[in-house]
Design a protein around this motif. Structure first.
Motif, PDB file in Angstrom:
ATOM      1  N   ILE A 139      33.011  62.187 -30.603  1.00 18.60           N
ATOM      2  CA  ILE A 139      32.773  62.465 -32.034  1.00 18.60           C
ATOM      3  C   ILE A 139      31.656  61.575 -32.556  1.00 18.60           C
ATOM      4  O   ILE A 139      30.740  62.038 -33.241  1.00 18.60           O
ATOM      5  CB  ILE A 139      34.072  62.267 -32.851  1.00 18.60           C
ATOM      6  N   LEU A 140      31.684  60.292 -32.211  1.00 18.75           N
ATOM      7  CA  LEU A 140      30.654  59.359 -32.684  1.00 18.75           C
ATOM      8  C   LEU A 140      29.299  59.639 -32.051  1.00 18.75           C
ATOM      9  O   LEU A 140      28.261  59.486 -32.700  1.00 18.75           O
ATOM     10  CB  LEU A 140      31.090  57.914 -32.409  1.00 18.75           C
ATOM     11  N   ASP A 141      29.306  60.066 -30.786  1.00 15.51           N
ATOM     12  CA  ASP A 141      28.045  60.358 -30.096  1.00 15.51           C
ATOM     13  C   ASP A 141      27.249  61.455 -30.800  1.00 15.51           C
ATOM     14  O   ASP A 141      26.021  61.492 -30.716  1.00 15.51           O
ATOM     15  CB  ASP A 141      28.295  60.756 -28.639  1.00 15.51           C
ATOM     16  N   ALA A 142      27.932  62.346 -31.510  1.00 14.86           N
ATOM     17  CA  ALA A 142      27.249  63.430 -32.222  1.00 14.86           C
ATOM     18  C   ALA A 142      26.346  62.896 -33.324  1.00 14.86           C
ATOM     19  O   ALA A 142      25.383  63.568 -33.720  1.00 14.86           O
ATOM     20  CB  ALA A 142      28.274  64.394 -32.800  1.00 14.86           C
ATOM     21  N   TYR A 143      26.602  61.695 -33.803  1.00 15.75           N
ATOM     22  CA  TYR A 143      25.798  61.101 -34.882  1.00 15.75           C
ATOM     23  C   TYR A 143      24.698  60.183 -34.355  1.00 15.75           C
ATOM     24  O   TYR A 143      23.855  59.740 -35.115  1.00 15.75           O
ATOM     25  CB  TYR A 143      26.700  60.300 -35.837  1.00 15.75           C
ATOM     26  N   LEU A 144      24.732  59.910 -33.066  1.00 18.65           N
ATOM     27  CA  LEU A 144      23.750  59.007 -32.458  1.00 18.65           C
ATOM     28  C   LEU A 144      22.567  59.791 -31.908  1.00 18.65           C
ATOM     29  O   LEU A 144      22.701  60.956 -31.542  1.00 18.65           O
ATOM     30  CB  LEU A 144      24.406  58.212 -31.323  1.00 18.65           C
ATOM     31  N   PRO A 145      21.391  59.134 -31.832  1.00 20.20           N
ATOM     32  CA  PRO A 145      20.244  59.822 -31.235  1.00 20.20           C
ATOM     33  C   PRO A 145      20.501  60.128 -29.758  1.00 20.20           C
ATOM     34  O   PRO A 145      21.317  59.468 -29.121  1.00 20.20           O
ATOM     35  CB  PRO A 145      19.090  58.828 -31.375  1.00 20.20           C
ATOM     36  N   GLN A 146      19.799  61.124 -29.242  1.00 18.05           N
ATOM     37  CA  GLN A 146      19.927  61.512 -27.836  1.00 18.05           C
ATOM     38  C   GLN A 146      19.608  60.316 -26.947  1.00 18.05           C
ATOM     39  O   GLN A 146      18.589  59.667 -27.117  1.00 18.05           O
ATOM     40  CB  GLN A 146      18.962  62.665 -27.531  1.00 18.05           C
ATOM     41  N   GLN A 147      20.496  60.013 -26.003  1.00 16.84           N
ATOM     42  CA  GLN A 147      20.292  58.892 -25.086  1.00 16.84           C
ATOM     43  C   GLN A 147      19.201  59.237 -24.068  1.00 16.84           C
ATOM     44  O   GLN A 147      19.053  60.396 -23.677  1.00 16.84           O
ATOM     45  CB  GLN A 147      21.596  58.556 -24.352  1.00 16.84           C
ATOM     46  N   LEU A 148      18.465  58.222 -23.656  1.00 20.38           N
ATOM     47  CA  LEU A 148      17.411  58.415 -22.657  1.00 20.38           C
ATOM     48  C   LEU A 148      18.030  58.685 -21.292  1.00 20.38           C
ATOM     49  O   LEU A 148      19.049  58.088 -20.941  1.00 20.38           O
ATOM     50  CB  LEU A 148      16.544  57.159 -22.558  1.00 20.38           C
ATOM     51  N   SER A 149      17.404  59.550 -20.529  1.00 25.17           N
ATOM     52  CA  SER A 149      17.851  59.770 -19.155  1.00 25.17           C
ATOM     53  C   SER A 149      17.415  58.562 -18.321  1.00 25.17           C
ATOM     54  O   SER A 149      16.585  57.759 -18.748  1.00 25.17           O
ATOM     55  CB  SER A 149      17.233  61.041 -18.589  1.00 25.17           C
ATOM     56  N   ASP A 150      17.953  58.436 -17.119  1.00 27.06           N
ATOM     57  CA  ASP A 150      17.582  57.319 -16.249  1.00 27.06           C
ATOM     58  C   ASP A 150      16.096  57.345 -15.930  1.00 27.06           C
ATOM     59  O   ASP A 150      15.439  56.300 -15.892  1.00 27.06           O
ATOM     60  CB  ASP A 150      18.406  57.346 -14.962  1.00 27.06           C
ATOM     61  N   ASP A 151      15.544  58.552 -15.703  1.00 23.11           N
ATOM     62  CA  ASP A 151      14.115  58.666 -15.393  1.00 23.11           C
ATOM     63  C   ASP A 151      13.249  58.243 -16.572  1.00 23.11           C
ATOM     64  O   ASP A 151      12.253  57.535 -16.402  1.00 23.11           O
ATOM     65  CB  ASP A 151      13.769  60.106 -14.983  1.00 23.11           C
ATOM     66  N   GLU A 152      13.622  58.686 -17.786  1.00 26.55           N
ATOM     67  CA  GLU A 152      12.851  58.315 -18.978  1.00 26.55           C
ATOM     68  C   GLU A 152      12.898  56.805 -19.191  1.00 26.55           C
ATOM     69  O   GLU A 152      11.869  56.178 -19.481  1.00 26.55           O
ATOM     70  CB  GLU A 152      13.418  59.017 -20.226  1.00 26.55           C
ATOM     71  N   LEU A 153      14.069  56.226 -19.009  1.00 24.95           N
ATOM     72  CA  LEU A 153      14.223  54.786 -19.173  1.00 24.95           C
ATOM     73  C   LEU A 153      13.388  54.038 -18.135  1.00 24.95           C
ATOM     74  O   LEU A 153      12.683  53.081 -18.473  1.00 24.95           O
ATOM     75  CB  LEU A 153      15.698  54.388 -19.058  1.00 24.95           C
ATOM     76  N   ARG A 154      13.451  54.488 -16.885  1.00 22.96           N
ATOM     77  CA  ARG A 154      12.684  53.851 -15.812  1.00 22.96           C
ATOM     78  C   ARG A 154      11.183  53.894 -16.116  1.00 22.96           C
ATOM     79  O   ARG A 154      10.469  52.925 -15.882  1.00 22.96           O
ATOM     80  CB  ARG A 154      12.987  54.542 -14.482  1.00 22.96           C
ATOM     81  N   GLN A 155      10.729  55.014 -16.669  1.00 25.23           N
ATOM     82  CA  GLN A 155       9.303  55.163 -16.998  1.00 25.23           C
ATOM     83  C   GLN A 155       8.892  54.180 -18.103  1.00 25.23           C
ATOM     84  O   GLN A 155       7.852  53.521 -18.000  1.00 25.23           O
ATOM     85  CB  GLN A 155       9.043  56.599 -17.449  1.00 25.23           C
ATOM     86  N   ILE A 156       9.697  54.045 -19.136  1.00 23.97           N
ATOM     87  CA  ILE A 156       9.398  53.110 -20.228  1.00 23.97           C
ATOM     88  C   ILE A 156       9.401  51.676 -19.716  1.00 23.97           C
ATOM     89  O   ILE A 156       8.516  50.881 -20.042  1.00 23.97           O
ATOM     90  CB  ILE A 156      10.409  53.286 -21.391  1.00 23.97           C
ATOM     91  N   VAL A 157      10.385  51.354 -18.874  1.00 24.13           N
ATOM     92  CA  VAL A 157      10.473  50.003 -18.321  1.00 24.13           C
ATOM     93  C   VAL A 157       9.281  49.720 -17.408  1.00 24.13           C
ATOM     94  O   VAL A 157       8.714  48.628 -17.442  1.00 24.13           O
ATOM     95  CB  VAL A 157      11.815  49.797 -17.578  1.00 24.13           C
ATOM     96  N   GLU A 187      20.701  50.475 -40.072  1.00 21.94           N
ATOM     97  CA  GLU A 187      21.843  49.576 -39.944  1.00 21.94           C
ATOM     98  C   GLU A 187      23.137  50.363 -39.730  1.00 21.94           C
ATOM     99  O   GLU A 187      23.998  49.946 -38.952  1.00 21.94           O
ATOM    100  CB  GLU A 187      21.959  48.701 -41.197  1.00 21.94           C
ATOM    101  N   VAL A 188      23.271  51.507 -40.397  1.00 20.38           N
ATOM    102  CA  VAL A 188      24.440  52.371 -40.194  1.00 20.38           C
ATOM    103  C   VAL A 188      24.451  52.861 -38.743  1.00 20.38           C
ATOM    104  O   VAL A 188      25.494  52.906 -38.099  1.00 20.38           O
ATOM    105  CB  VAL A 188      24.443  53.555 -41.188  1.00 20.38           C
ATOM    106  N   LEU A 189      23.280  53.192 -38.222  1.00 27.12           N
ATOM    107  CA  LEU A 189      23.165  53.645 -36.839  1.00 27.12           C
ATOM    108  C   LEU A 189      23.606  52.551 -35.866  1.00 27.12           C
ATOM    109  O   LEU A 189      24.285  52.832 -34.871  1.00 27.12           O
ATOM    110  CB  LEU A 189      21.714  54.055 -36.562  1.00 27.12           C
TER     111      LEU A 189
END
Length: 154
Positions: A88-106, A51-53
């Motif tokens: 600063i906030l992005d440092a606390y978030l998980p690594q975002q998916l690249s476009d290719d990784e996202l396309r593969q999951i979709v 929830e904090v995330l």
């Protein structure tokens, strides 16, 4: 106290000691948003790390949108500050998916939805239902929706 919230508070203390105004104000605002979520509703409660995330993700998205609005309004200095807070906030978030990784999951989700009988653009809801838990916190909803629409159309 959750470990992520404790880390934010520890980092705030360090930022105050280091007299890092940008970092300390960003973390203060974020901790304030977390505290607001904890007291929202009828009962106050302690937020889980997930929830904090979600609060962190929402705050980072606010910074991106504000930066865009300031850019359109010709306020480059304010836009730059919003971007710096977002970093600063992005440092606390998980690594975002690249476009290719996202396309593969979709693509996998589209195949699953088609196997379950969903076809064409109407399959969007079924595909989103499959994709959302897989990319939670690692890809913004608008990016996911765009990728799903592209793969269903093509």
């Amino acid at each position: 106290m959750t470990t992520l919230k404790a880390k934010l508070q520890d980092d705030l203390t360090e930022a105050i000691k280091a007299r890092d105004e940008l970092r300390s104000s960003t973390l203060r605002l974020t901790l304030s948003a977390i505290a607001y979520e904890e007291t929202a509703g009828k009962d106050s409660r302690e937020l889980t790390d997930d929830e904090v995330l979600k609060v962190l993700t929402k705050e980072a998205k606010k910074r991106r949108e504000a930066a865009e609005a300031f850019d359109k309004g010709g306020r480059a200095e304010s836009a730059e500050r919003e971007r710096a807070e977002g970093v600063i906030l992005d440092a606390y978030l998980p690594q975002q998916l690249s476009d290719d990784e996202l396309r593969q999951i979709v693509a996998q989700a589209v195949e699953e939805a088609k196997a379950a009988g969903a076809e064409g653009p109407k399959a969007m809801g079924a595909v989103m239902k499959i994709v959302k838990p897989k990319v939670e916190g690692r890809a913004e909803g608008s990016r996911v929706a765009t990728a799903v629409k592209q793969l269903l159309a093509g």
